[in-house]
Write a protein that holds these residues in place. Structure first.
Motif, mmCIF file in Angstrom:
data_model
loop_
_atom_site.group_PDB
_atom_site.id
_atom_site.type_symbol
_atom_site.label_atom_id
_atom_site.label_comp_id
_atom_site.label_asym_id
_atom_site.label_seq_id
_atom_site.Cartn_x
_atom_site.Cartn_y
_atom_site.Cartn_z
ATOM 1 N N ILE A 290 -26.524 24.284 6.780
ATOM 2 C CA ILE A 290 -25.837 22.992 6.695
ATOM 3 C C ILE A 290 -25.459 22.568 8.108
ATOM 4 O O ILE A 290 -25.020 23.374 8.926
ATOM 5 C CB ILE A 290 -24.585 23.064 5.797
ATOM 6 C CG1 ILE A 290 -23.686 24.239 6.198
ATOM 7 C CG2 ILE A 290 -24.964 23.158 4.350
ATOM 8 C CD1 ILE A 290 -22.306 24.164 5.642
ATOM 9 N N GLU A 291 -25.651 21.286 8.379
ATOM 10 C CA GLU A 291 -25.276 20.807 9.699
ATOM 11 C C GLU A 291 -23.775 20.602 9.754
ATOM 12 O O GLU A 291 -23.223 19.837 8.966
ATOM 13 C CB GLU A 291 -25.981 19.484 9.993
ATOM 14 C CG GLU A 291 -27.407 19.671 10.435
ATOM 15 C CD GLU A 291 -28.007 18.340 10.814
ATOM 16 O OE1 GLU A 291 -27.385 17.654 11.648
ATOM 17 O OE2 GLU A 291 -29.057 17.986 10.281
ATOM 18 N N TYR B 209 -15.379 25.046 13.441
ATOM 19 C CA TYR B 209 -16.784 24.942 13.047
ATOM 20 C C TYR B 209 -17.133 23.506 12.681
ATOM 21 O O TYR B 209 -18.187 22.991 13.057
ATOM 22 C CB TYR B 209 -17.020 25.876 11.858
ATOM 23 C CG TYR B 209 -18.445 25.924 11.396
ATOM 24 C CD1 TYR B 209 -19.415 26.599 12.130
ATOM 25 C CD2 TYR B 209 -18.820 25.297 10.225
ATOM 26 C CE1 TYR B 209 -20.715 26.644 11.710
ATOM 27 C CE2 TYR B 209 -20.117 25.331 9.791
ATOM 28 C CZ TYR B 209 -21.071 26.003 10.541
ATOM 29 O OH TYR B 209 -22.361 26.043 10.124
ATOM 30 N N GLU B 210 -16.200 22.841 11.958
ATOM 31 C CA GLU B 210 -16.444 21.460 11.543
ATOM 32 C C GLU B 210 -16.532 20.529 12.741
ATOM 33 O O GLU B 210 -17.280 19.561 12.736
ATOM 34 C CB GLU B 210 -15.322 20.976 10.617
ATOM 35 C CG GLU B 210 -15.374 21.544 9.225
ATOM 36 C CD GLU B 210 -16.419 20.856 8.368
ATOM 37 O OE1 GLU B 210 -16.962 19.841 8.819
ATOM 38 O OE2 GLU B 210 -16.686 21.361 7.267
ATOM 39 N N LYS C 75 -21.061 16.949 9.731
ATOM 40 C CA LYS C 75 -21.710 15.719 9.296
ATOM 41 C C LYS C 75 -20.975 15.180 8.073
ATOM 42 O O LYS C 75 -21.158 15.671 6.964
ATOM 43 C CB LYS C 75 -23.167 16.008 8.952
ATOM 44 C CG LYS C 75 -23.996 14.767 8.824
ATOM 45 C CD LYS C 75 -25.402 15.107 8.375
ATOM 46 C CE LYS C 75 -26.152 13.824 8.099
ATOM 47 N NZ LYS C 75 -27.399 14.102 7.400
ATOM 48 N N GLY C 76 -20.121 14.213 8.325
ATOM 49 C CA GLY C 76 -19.322 13.677 7.235
ATOM 50 C C GLY C 76 -20.147 12.797 6.326
ATOM 51 O O GLY C 76 -21.236 12.347 6.689
ATOM 52 N N GLU C 77 -19.614 12.542 5.127
ATOM 53 C CA GLU C 77 -20.368 11.742 4.170
ATOM 54 C C GLU C 77 -20.374 10.261 4.558
ATOM 55 O O GLU C 77 -21.305 9.550 4.274
ATOM 56 C CB GLU C 77 -19.774 11.899 2.775
ATOM 57 C CG GLU C 77 -20.149 13.231 2.150
ATOM 58 C CD GLU C 77 -19.139 13.664 1.118
ATOM 59 O OE1 GLU C 77 -19.139 13.082 0.045
ATOM 60 O OE2 GLU C 77 -18.339 14.566 1.410
#
Lengths: 249, 122
Positions: free
Chosen positions: B114-115, B94-95, B118-120
């Motif tokens: 939540i998308e 999923y990630e 999408k990492g920080e």
């Protein structure tokens, strides 16, 4: 050059295949290896070492040198990976790859890891200590111990795990294991026997020579386990973070 | 009597394993395949191992009871670890935005509040 190598390989391969004919049959009881050495081990191992597990007795007692340098090989492999991957210049040019959004915050994984890690480590200690009587020993137990730390790093994150098991302690323990193994051998030398002849410990510990063999094997298995554990986790931490130990799984 | 229970457990286990294999082969995308593998595999392993543990009790003695208890302990460990592993693989998929199967043509990416992926620090 390539063709020459191919030619040499083909000639050598053909020669090896040709010489297979002269080898004894698989499991042939009259072959040289099974005529003298194997029967000696099978018949005398309990009288000579008081350890019922033949594999452990041969590995840690009869071939103690071999196993000691296997441990050294593991140690060197860990150090080599660390040395090759650790390049400080690379950190400046390093492209930061996108990290997963919810990294290190998966409650299902974390609780499973918290549930599983203590039994895993207990089982690892059992495998190390019970290697004399059942399948197991230092290498296997050390791998299970190392895997428990890897599981911690996978379910939480690398930084949190490295707080508990610092890189300096990884290096310390990987050296300590080899040192325990070699130290047991050196004490045998100092007590007037050959290197790794565990019988020398009998007077020192106040036990019979047979028991000294068994206890000596346990000692070297513990040394092997400590090195393998530290190197397993060191390899994982270095490879997962590209040698920088800053991020990674 | 014991044999009948053992046979029933083993046959049910094999049936679910068969279903798992078919599901793994025939389902259209990553998520549904993992669903088949995770559920069917866990249940059928436990059924098969319970069958073995019961079969082992034919000669009732402390030793065989001990072995059966060990087999049941393996069941417990599988029951904990197998779904967790499935969850971890699924979450990783999923990630990394693995596409999911749908009959609609416009939605090719996972749709949620939540998308995913999408990492920080991107």
């Amino acid at each position: 050059m390539k063709r020459l190598t191919l030619l040499l390989t083909l000639i050598l391969g053909a020669y090896l295949i040709w010489s297979v004919e002269d080898l004894p049959e698989w499991g042939d009881p009259t072959s040289p290896a099974s005529t003298y050495l194997s029967p000696h081990y099978i018949e005398n191992i309990v009288e000579e070492t008081s350890v019922p597990n033949l594999v452990t007795a041969i590995l840690a007692d009869y071939r103690g040198y071999d196993t000691m340098f296997e441990t050294v090989v593991v140690f060197c492999a860990g150090l080599t990976v660390l040395t090759i991957l650790r390049r400080t210049e690379r950190k400046n040019k390093k492209v930061s790859t996108p990290r997963p959004q919810r990294e290190g915050s998966d409650i299902i994984l974390q609780n499973t890891a918290r549930l599983l890690i203590p039994p895993m480590q207990l089982f690892a200690l059992y495998v190390i200590a019970h290697g004399h009587h059942s399948p197991g020993g230092g290498f296997q137990g050390g791998v299970i111990l190392g895997a428990s730390f890897i599981l911690l790093a996978l379910s939480y994150d690398l930084k949190k795990t490295l707080k508990r098991f610092k890189e300096s302690s990884m290096l310390f323990y990987s050296g300590l294991g080899v040192l325990i193994y070699a130290g047991i051998g050196v004490v045998c030398l100092l007590l007037g026997k050959n290197f790794l002849a565990y019988a020398a410990w009998s007077n020192f510990l106040g036990i019979t020579e047979l028991e000294a063999h068994s206890h000596g094997m346990l000692g070297v298995e513990i040394g092997v386990a400590i090195t393998v554990m530290a190197i397993m986790f060191s390899l994982y931490a270095d490879l997962a973070s590209g040698g920088d130990l800053d991020e990674g799984l | 009597m014991l044999d009948i229970i053992v046979i029933a457990l083993m046959v049910t286990g094999l049936f679910f394993f068969f279903g798992t294999t078919i599901g793994l082969h025939r389902f259209p995308d990553f998520y549904t395949r993992m669903h088949a593998a995770g559920k069917g595999d866990t249940l059928s392993s436990i059924l098969l191992l319970s069958g073995l543990a019961l079969y082992n009790l034919h000669h009732l003695s402390p030793d065989t009871v001990q072995v059966s208890l060990k087999i049941m302990f393996i069941c417990v460990v599988i029951f904990i670890t197998s779904p967790t592993a499935t969850h971890a693989i699924m979450d990783a998929g999923y990630e990394s935005k693995v596409k999911y199967w749908t009959r609609r043509k416009d939605s090719s990416a996972p749709q949620s509040s939540i998308e995913p992926g999408k990492g920080e620090d991107t």
